[in-house]
Write an enzyme that holds these catalytic residues in place. Structure first.
Site, mmCIF file in Angstrom:
data_model
loop_
_atom_site.group_PDB
_atom_site.id
_atom_site.type_symbol
_atom_site.label_atom_id
_atom_site.label_comp_id
_atom_site.label_asym_id
_atom_site.label_seq_id
_atom_site.Cartn_x
_atom_site.Cartn_y
_atom_site.Cartn_z
ATOM 1 N N ASP A 67 0.809 -1.216 0.000
ATOM 2 C CA ASP A 67 0.000 0.000 0.000
ATOM 3 C C ASP A 67 0.843 1.267 0.000
ATOM 4 O O ASP A 67 2.066 1.212 0.160
ATOM 5 C CB ASP A 67 -0.954 -0.006 1.212
ATOM 6 C CG ASP A 67 -0.280 -0.462 2.506
ATOM 7 O OD1 ASP A 67 0.952 -0.480 2.560
ATOM 8 O OD2 ASP A 67 -1.002 -0.794 3.448
ATOM 9 N N ASN A 136 -7.477 -2.646 14.485
ATOM 10 C CA ASN A 136 -8.864 -2.936 14.104
ATOM 11 C C ASN A 136 -8.931 -4.138 13.157
ATOM 12 O O ASN A 136 -9.952 -4.399 12.555
ATOM 13 C CB ASN A 136 -9.510 -1.703 13.448
ATOM 14 C CG ASN A 136 -8.784 -1.269 12.189
ATOM 15 O OD1 ASN A 136 -7.854 -1.943 11.737
ATOM 16 N ND2 ASN A 136 -9.202 -0.155 11.603
ATOM 17 N N HIS A 138 -7.148 -4.556 10.412
ATOM 18 C CA HIS A 138 -6.919 -4.324 8.978
ATOM 19 C C HIS A 138 -5.627 -4.998 8.507
ATOM 20 O O HIS A 138 -4.694 -5.191 9.283
ATOM 21 C CB HIS A 138 -6.952 -2.824 8.622
ATOM 22 C CG HIS A 138 -5.776 -2.019 9.062
ATOM 23 N ND1 HIS A 138 -5.877 -0.712 9.482
ATOM 24 C CD2 HIS A 138 -4.453 -2.305 9.117
ATOM 25 C CE1 HIS A 138 -4.686 -0.246 9.778
ATOM 26 N NE2 HIS A 138 -3.795 -1.194 9.558
ATOM 27 N N GLU A 143 -9.690 -1.754 5.515
ATOM 28 C CA GLU A 143 -10.295 -1.424 6.794
ATOM 29 C C GLU A 143 -11.562 -2.257 7.001
ATOM 30 O O GLU A 143 -12.130 -2.778 6.036
ATOM 31 C CB GLU A 143 -10.655 0.072 6.803
ATOM 32 C CG GLU A 143 -9.465 1.006 6.608
ATOM 33 C CD GLU A 143 -8.639 1.195 7.887
ATOM 34 O OE1 GLU A 143 -8.591 0.279 8.734
ATOM 35 O OE2 GLU A 143 -8.032 2.267 8.031
HETATM 36 C C1 F6R Z 1 1.567 -1.411 6.204
HETATM 37 C C2 F6R Z 1 0.208 -1.907 6.317
HETATM 38 C C3 F6R Z 1 -0.569 -1.880 7.589
HETATM 39 C C4 F6R Z 1 0.257 -2.174 8.826
HETATM 40 C C5 F6R Z 1 -0.620 -2.112 10.070
HETATM 41 C C6 F6R Z 1 0.160 -2.348 11.332
HETATM 42 O O1 F6R Z 1 2.050 -1.571 4.899
HETATM 43 O O2 F6R Z 1 -0.290 -2.322 5.341
HETATM 44 O O3 F6R Z 1 -1.602 -2.826 7.485
HETATM 45 O O4 F6R Z 1 0.844 -3.435 8.712
HETATM 46 O O5 F6R Z 1 -1.230 -0.861 10.146
HETATM 47 O O6 F6R Z 1 1.043 -1.284 11.521
HETATM 48 P P1 F6R Z 1 2.154 -1.334 12.641
HETATM 49 O O7 F6R Z 1 3.094 -2.417 12.253
HETATM 50 O O8 F6R Z 1 2.824 0.016 12.573
HETATM 51 O O9 F6R Z 1 1.471 -1.594 13.933
#
Ligand code: F6R
Length: 246
Positions: A67, A136, A138, A143
């Site tokens: 992403d 959450n 995701h 989301e």
């Molecule tokens: C990042 C991504 C997100 C993160 C998620 C967890 O490329 O796609 O899904 O993996 O938000 O983020 P952290 O690791 O910062 O807790």
């Protein structure tokens, strides 16, 4: 599903790096699906160390990231392209042209999403997809919502994600409100999936994702249907999941 419960973030990172290194060693020209965020930083550090020691080469690897924030330039220090350069690509021998991140500045986001989905398809999708997970539930920036989105798309970030990611920006107001993300369908086409999670604030999401009902309200719950998932977590993140063992 294989579960590795490690004592802390560093041990989690080493274990996850082992899984990625095994993929790269067994198929040097593999396609790695890569993630950003705090969870994989230690994993990338370990891979860089093995590379610098001469034990691991990324020369033939192709990569496709999950992403990118919509509206951020690749050289913005919070863009995911910048993150990947700083945390992995600039320190290993991966060929720059073989790395792919969605274009956060694309004028036509729908066209960029279609182009990016085609990039993933042309690569044959990921041999190994690395994923972090949001509080959450995701994955990528898919989301919680009413239906699992299939392909790469433009998404409105939820308040919970904006708040969680505000730590990287001067304030929550500076966090982009939209992102381009691979769809759940794109992610599920990976041959293998590696999820890294750490910290007590992920424990509820881990429980819901891996021991709760499969629902788009918890996007990671779809991974229960994938035939080859490895979950690597620290003890705090896995604390609510019974049966987890190292
Ligand atoms: C990042 C991504 C997100 C993160 C998620 C967890 O490329 O796609 O899904 O993996 O938000 O983020 P952290 O690791 O910062 O807790």
């Amino acid at each position: 599903m294989r579960i590795y419960c490690e004592k802390d973030y560093d041990a989690m990172s080493r274990r996850a790096a082992c899984v990625i290194a095994a993929q790269v060693v067994s198929k040097p020209d593999c396609v790695l699906g890569l993630a950003t965020g705090s969870s994989p930083v230690g994993t990338y550090k370990q891979l860089i160390q093995w590379h610098k020691q001469g034990d691991l080469s990324f020369r033939e690897v192709r990569s496709v990231n999950l992403d990118e924030y919509y509206g951020l330039a690749p050289d913005h220090d919070q863009s995911y392209r910048y993150f990947m350069q700083a945390n992995l690509f600039d320190h290993v021998d991966i060929v720059p042209e073989n790395t792919n991140v969605p274009d956060g500045l694309a004028k036509d986001p729908a066209a960029e999403c279609a182009r990016y989905e085609q990039v993933a398809a042309d690569l044959g999708y990921a041999d190994l997809q690395l994923l972090g997970m949001g509080r959450n539930g995701h994955i990528g920036f898919n989301e919680p919502c009413a239906e699992f989105p299939l392909a790469t798309h433009l998404v409105d970030l939820t308040e919970s994600t904006i708040e969680a990611n505000a730590r990287f920006f001067a304030s929550a107001d500076d966090v982009p409100r939209q992102a381009l993300t691979m769809g759940i369908g794109t992610i599920m086409k990976a041959r293998k999936i590696l999820v890294v999670v750490s910290g007590a604030d992920k424990a509820d999401a881990v429980l819901k994702a891996f021991a709760g009902p499969i629902t788009p309200e918890v996007p990671a719950s779809i991974l229960q249907l994938h035939p080859d998932v490895t979950l690597v977590g620290d003890e705090s993140a896995l604390s609510k999941l019974t049966g987890a063992k190292g």
